[in-house]
Design an enzyme around this catalytic site. Structure first.
Site, PDB file in Angstrom:
ATOM      1  CG  ASP A   7      -1.818   1.194   1.281  1.00  0.00           C
ATOM      2  OD1 ASP A   7      -2.232   1.675   0.209  1.00  0.00           O
ATOM      3  OD2 ASP A   7      -2.117   1.662   2.400  1.00  0.00           O
ATOM      4  CD  GLU A  67      -5.253   0.692  -2.218  1.00  0.00           C
ATOM      5  OE1 GLU A  67      -5.821  -0.214  -1.601  1.00  0.00           O
ATOM      6  OE2 GLU A  67      -5.089   1.840  -1.778  1.00  0.00           O
ATOM      7  CG  ASP A 139      -0.501   3.263   5.849  1.00  0.00           C
ATOM      8  OD1 ASP A 139      -1.261   3.647   4.950  1.00  0.00           O
ATOM      9  OD2 ASP A 139      -0.104   4.003   6.763  1.00  0.00           O
TER      10      ASP A 139
END
Length: 165
Positions: A7, A67, A139
């Site tokens: 991420d 992502e 995260d």
């Protein structure tokens, strides 16, 4: 198969490693790479790269998933996120592993069942899907969700007889 989920973020990049054994997932590790907001951008990108190289060397994943960038109203924030994401993609590519890329809505749908899920729902499902996991931060939880999404994608591709990243 060892899967690294990422991420990306300039301030904090979350990472999560899962092992996929057939249809079963097992948590391996998770963490966050933080950069100093007061440091110059190039120095922050170096810290991020070095942290990712260490994670890749320490866990030797077979594949990675990242992502995708979403567009903020603040163009500067979007640019910084894009630069951090570029470093993440570079580090994985330098390690010679395939990289899957997933939109945030797809990750939410894969983990929770709806693309409009709230972060808290995603984190709760990560804990349910990976029993006993101790998540080091939001995260890292997001990164584990990305890894879970990639595992599902790879399993679906295998079931259909296709190759995937």
């Amino acid at each position: 198969m060892i899967i690294l989920g990422l991420d990306p973020g300039l301030g904090t990049t979350g990472w999560g490693v899962v092992a996929a054994e057939g249809n079963r997932l097992r948590h391996v590790a998770n963490g966050q790479i933080r950069t100093d907001a007061k440091a110059a951008l190039p120095a922050r990108l170096v810290v991020l790269h070095e942290g990712l190289v260490a994670v890749l060397a320490g866990h030797r994943p077979d594949t990675a998933a990242v992502e995708e960038v979403f567009v903020n109203e603040n163009a500067q924030s979007t640019l910084k996120l894009g630069q951090a994401r570029g470093v993440v993609l570079l580090a994985a590519a330098q390690a010679g592993i395939g990289i899957g890329e997933y939109a945030a809505r797809l990750v939410k749908k894969a983990v929770v069942g709806t693309g409009g899920a709230e972060k808290i729902q995603v984190h709760a499902m990560v804990q349910r899907l990976l029993p006993g996991v101790r998540i080091t931060g939001a995260d890292a939880a997001d990164a584990l969700a990305v890894a879970i999404t990639h595992a599902h994608h790879l399993a679906s591709a295998r079931a259909l007889g296709r190759s995937a990243a």
